[in-house]
Design a protein around this motif. Structure first.
Motif, PDB file in Angstrom:
ATOM      1  N   MET A 249       0.826  -1.206   0.000  1.00 52.15           N
ATOM      2  CA  MET A 249       0.000   0.000   0.000  1.00 52.15           C
ATOM      3  C   MET A 249       0.861   1.257   0.000  1.00 52.15           C
ATOM      4  O   MET A 249       0.592   2.197  -0.739  1.00 52.15           O
ATOM      5  N   VAL A 250       1.893   1.285   0.813  1.00 51.70           N
ATOM      6  CA  VAL A 250       2.725   2.486   0.880  1.00 51.70           C
ATOM      7  C   VAL A 250       3.533   2.658  -0.404  1.00 51.70           C
ATOM      8  O   VAL A 250       3.791   3.777  -0.846  1.00 51.70           O
ATOM      9  N   LEU A 251       3.901   1.559  -1.051  1.00 50.76           N
ATOM     10  CA  LEU A 251       4.650   1.648  -2.303  1.00 50.76           C
ATOM     11  C   LEU A 251       3.789   2.155  -3.461  1.00 50.76           C
ATOM     12  O   LEU A 251       4.322   2.612  -4.474  1.00 50.76           O
ATOM     13  N   GLU A 252       2.474   2.049  -3.334  1.00 54.97           N
ATOM     14  CA  GLU A 252       1.566   2.498  -4.393  1.00 54.97           C
ATOM     15  C   GLU A 252       1.353   4.009  -4.387  1.00 54.97           C
ATOM     16  O   GLU A 252       0.771   4.550  -5.323  1.00 54.97           O
ATOM     17  N   ILE A 253       1.802   4.713  -3.356  1.00 56.72           N
ATOM     18  CA  ILE A 253       1.598   6.164  -3.294  1.00 56.72           C
ATOM     19  C   ILE A 253       2.535   6.833  -4.295  1.00 56.72           C
ATOM     20  O   ILE A 253       3.752   6.722  -4.188  1.00 56.72           O
ATOM     21  N   PRO A 254       1.963   7.537  -5.288  1.00 53.87           N
ATOM     22  CA  PRO A 254       2.822   8.195  -6.277  1.00 53.87           C
ATOM     23  C   PRO A 254       3.459   9.460  -5.698  1.00 53.87           C
ATOM     24  O   PRO A 254       2.785  10.259  -5.059  1.00 53.87           O
ATOM     25  N   LEU A 255       4.758   9.614  -5.906  1.00 53.72           N
ATOM     26  CA  LEU A 255       5.446  10.823  -5.455  1.00 53.72           C
ATOM     27  C   LEU A 255       5.135  11.965  -6.415  1.00 53.72           C
ATOM     28  O   LEU A 255       4.976  11.746  -7.615  1.00 53.72           O
ATOM     29  N   PRO A 256       5.075  13.199  -5.898  1.00 56.96           N
ATOM     30  CA  PRO A 256       4.815  14.327  -6.794  1.00 56.96           C
ATOM     31  C   PRO A 256       5.961  14.491  -7.795  1.00 56.96           C
ATOM     32  O   PRO A 256       7.132  14.352  -7.438  1.00 56.96           O
ATOM     33  N   LYS A 257       5.603  14.793  -9.047  1.00 60.18           N
ATOM     34  CA  LYS A 257       6.620  14.984 -10.080  1.00 60.18           C
ATOM     35  C   LYS A 257       7.210  16.389 -10.020  1.00 60.18           C
ATOM     36  O   LYS A 257       8.337  16.613 -10.411  1.00 60.18           O
ATOM     37  N   THR A 258       6.401  17.328  -9.546  1.00 53.29           N
ATOM     38  CA  THR A 258       6.857  18.708  -9.368  1.00 53.29           C
ATOM     39  C   THR A 258       6.349  19.217  -8.031  1.00 53.29           C
ATOM     40  O   THR A 258       5.458  18.611  -7.422  1.00 53.29           O
ATOM     41  N   ILE A 259       6.913  20.321  -7.584  1.00 52.39           N
ATOM     42  CA  ILE A 259       6.469  20.908  -6.314  1.00 52.39           C
ATOM     43  C   ILE A 259       5.503  22.057  -6.635  1.00 52.39           C
ATOM     44  O   ILE A 259       5.836  23.229  -6.545  1.00 52.39           O
ATOM     45  N   THR A 260       4.301  21.678  -7.037  1.00 47.57           N
ATOM     46  CA  THR A 260       3.252  22.659  -7.287  1.00 47.57           C
ATOM     47  C   THR A 260       2.107  22.379  -6.320  1.00 47.57           C
ATOM     48  O   THR A 260       2.021  21.292  -5.739  1.00 47.57           O
ATOM     49  N   THR A 261       1.244  23.360  -6.175  1.00 44.32           N
ATOM     50  CA  THR A 261       0.115  23.202  -5.249  1.00 44.32           C
ATOM     51  C   THR A 261      -0.760  22.014  -5.644  1.00 44.32           C
ATOM     52  O   THR A 261      -1.148  21.209  -4.787  1.00 44.32           O
ATOM     53  N   ALA A 262      -1.050  21.887  -6.922  1.00 39.68           N
ATOM     54  CA  ALA A 262      -1.905  20.784  -7.384  1.00 39.68           C
ATOM     55  C   ALA A 262      -1.258  19.425  -7.105  1.00 39.68           C
ATOM     56  O   ALA A 262      -1.929  18.494  -6.633  1.00 39.68           O
TER      57      ALA A 262
ATOM     58  N   LEU B 258      -6.584   5.921  -6.338  1.00 38.38           N
ATOM     59  CA  LEU B 258      -5.547   6.938  -6.535  1.00 38.38           C
ATOM     60  C   LEU B 258      -5.427   7.339  -8.009  1.00 38.38           C
ATOM     61  O   LEU B 258      -5.181   8.507  -8.327  1.00 38.38           O
ATOM     62  N   LEU B 259      -5.597   6.375  -8.922  1.00 39.77           N
ATOM     63  CA  LEU B 259      -5.512   6.675 -10.350  1.00 39.77           C
ATOM     64  C   LEU B 259      -6.725   7.453 -10.852  1.00 39.77           C
ATOM     65  O   LEU B 259      -6.613   8.284 -11.758  1.00 39.77           O
ATOM     66  N   PHE B 260      -7.896   7.187 -10.271  1.00 43.67           N
ATOM     67  CA  PHE B 260      -9.135   7.843 -10.698  1.00 43.67           C
ATOM     68  C   PHE B 260      -9.847   8.435  -9.477  1.00 43.67           C
ATOM     69  O   PHE B 260     -10.912   7.958  -9.077  1.00 43.67           O
ATOM     70  N   PRO B 261      -9.266   9.484  -8.872  1.00 43.06           N
ATOM     71  CA  PRO B 261      -9.813  10.019  -7.616  1.00 43.06           C
ATOM     72  C   PRO B 261     -11.188  10.659  -7.751  1.00 43.06           C
ATOM     73  O   PRO B 261     -11.883  10.825  -6.744  1.00 43.06           O
ATOM     74  N   ASN B 262     -11.616  11.006  -8.949  1.00 40.32           N
ATOM     75  CA  ASN B 262     -12.914  11.661  -9.125  1.00 40.32           C
ATOM     76  C   ASN B 262     -13.979  10.733  -9.690  1.00 40.32           C
ATOM     77  O   ASN B 262     -15.029  11.190 -10.120  1.00 40.32           O
ATOM     78  N   GLU B 263     -13.709   9.442  -9.695  1.00 37.02           N
ATOM     79  CA  GLU B 263     -14.663   8.470 -10.224  1.00 37.02           C
ATOM     80  C   GLU B 263     -15.316   7.689  -9.091  1.00 37.02           C
ATOM     81  O   GLU B 263     -14.675   7.371  -8.088  1.00 37.02           O
ATOM     82  N   VAL B 264     -16.577   7.347  -9.274  1.00 40.11           N
ATOM     83  CA  VAL B 264     -17.340   6.637  -8.244  1.00 40.11           C
ATOM     84  C   VAL B 264     -17.017   5.143  -8.218  1.00 40.11           C
ATOM     85  O   VAL B 264     -16.895   4.547  -7.153  1.00 40.11           O
ATOM     86  N   VAL B 265     -16.866   4.526  -9.382  1.00 37.86           N
ATOM     87  CA  VAL B 265     -16.713   3.063  -9.462  1.00 37.86           C
ATOM     88  C   VAL B 265     -15.498   2.552  -8.670  1.00 37.86           C
ATOM     89  O   VAL B 265     -15.627   1.583  -7.912  1.00 37.86           O
ATOM     90  N   PRO B 266     -14.298   3.174  -8.774  1.00 39.68           N
ATOM     91  CA  PRO B 266     -13.181   2.685  -7.957  1.00 39.68           C
ATOM     92  C   PRO B 266     -13.445   2.797  -6.452  1.00 39.68           C
ATOM     93  O   PRO B 266     -13.123   1.887  -5.696  1.00 39.68           O
TER      94      PRO B 266
END
Length: 196
Positions: A23-36, A98-106
């Motif tokens: 589970m912890v390995l699945e967390i994607p690291l940010p590619k840039t340091i932006t607010t989003a 995590l891949l589809f945070p705005n989708e209901v089905v996941p």
């Protein structure tokens, strides 16, 4: 034929440790340091913490399940494998959320996996009590009725959220993640009392 519970505990503990590591390995690291990017990273951490609480609570309940017995049947070993199989799906569904945070089905899939895991663990409790009724101090109290009532309420709440998700998908995602965490914390602080 009865089998030693220590091998089952060791296997189960090892698999649950691997589940948490995945589970912890699945967390994607940010590619840039932006607010989003940082907000997405924070969301990923929150989903990981929710998953960690769920898996940790299931491990705690599993520990209490096996704490009072020395042997288990082969049938129980297979039921335990089914429980671990379902529990091991949590990182997969966490990654999907995590891949589809705005989708209901996941998020719905994540909640369904949690409910299945909780249901199978309850079946394990019943099975261990049935197999070891002579060796376990058995207390008959209102806990069984309240546990059943809690399960019915959780299912009713899930059905209500599914209906509501048609109108407000963002709300349902929050509930699909929060419901399992609240239920897990509730189970953590009010443990099963079928066995003393």
């Amino acid at each position: 034929m009865k089998l030693s519970v220590s091998r089952l505990e060791g296997f189960s503990d090892g698999l649950i440790a691997i589940i948490i590591t995945l589970m912890v390995l699945e967390i994607p690291l940010p590619k840039t340091i932006t607010t989003a990017e940082l907000l997405n990273f924070g969301k990923s951490i929150l989903i990981f913490l929710a998953s960690f609480i769920i898996v940790g609570t299931q491990w705690n309940r599993h520990y209490h399940l096996l704490d009072k017995v020395d042997t288990v049947s082969r049938s129980f070993v297979w039921k335990n494998l089914i429980f671990l199989c379902i529990l091991s799906l949590i990182p997969l569904f966490m990654k999907w959320v995590l891949l589809f945070p705005n989708e209901v089905v996941p998020a719905l899939g994540y909640a369904v996996v949690y409910i299945l895991c909780d249901f199978v663990l309850r079946l394990l409790f019943r099975s261990i009590l049935k197999e070891n009724k002579d060796n376990i101090k058995f207390s008959k109290n209102r806990k069984t009725k309240s546990s059943f009532l809690r399960t019915i309420i959780a299912f009713d709440f899930l059905i209500a959220i599914i209906g509501f998700s048609i109108l407000f998908p963002e709300f349902s995602i929050i509930c699909f993640i929060i419901l399992p965490v609240i239920s897990s914390l509730f189970n953590l602080f009010i443990p099963e009392k079928n066995m003393e």
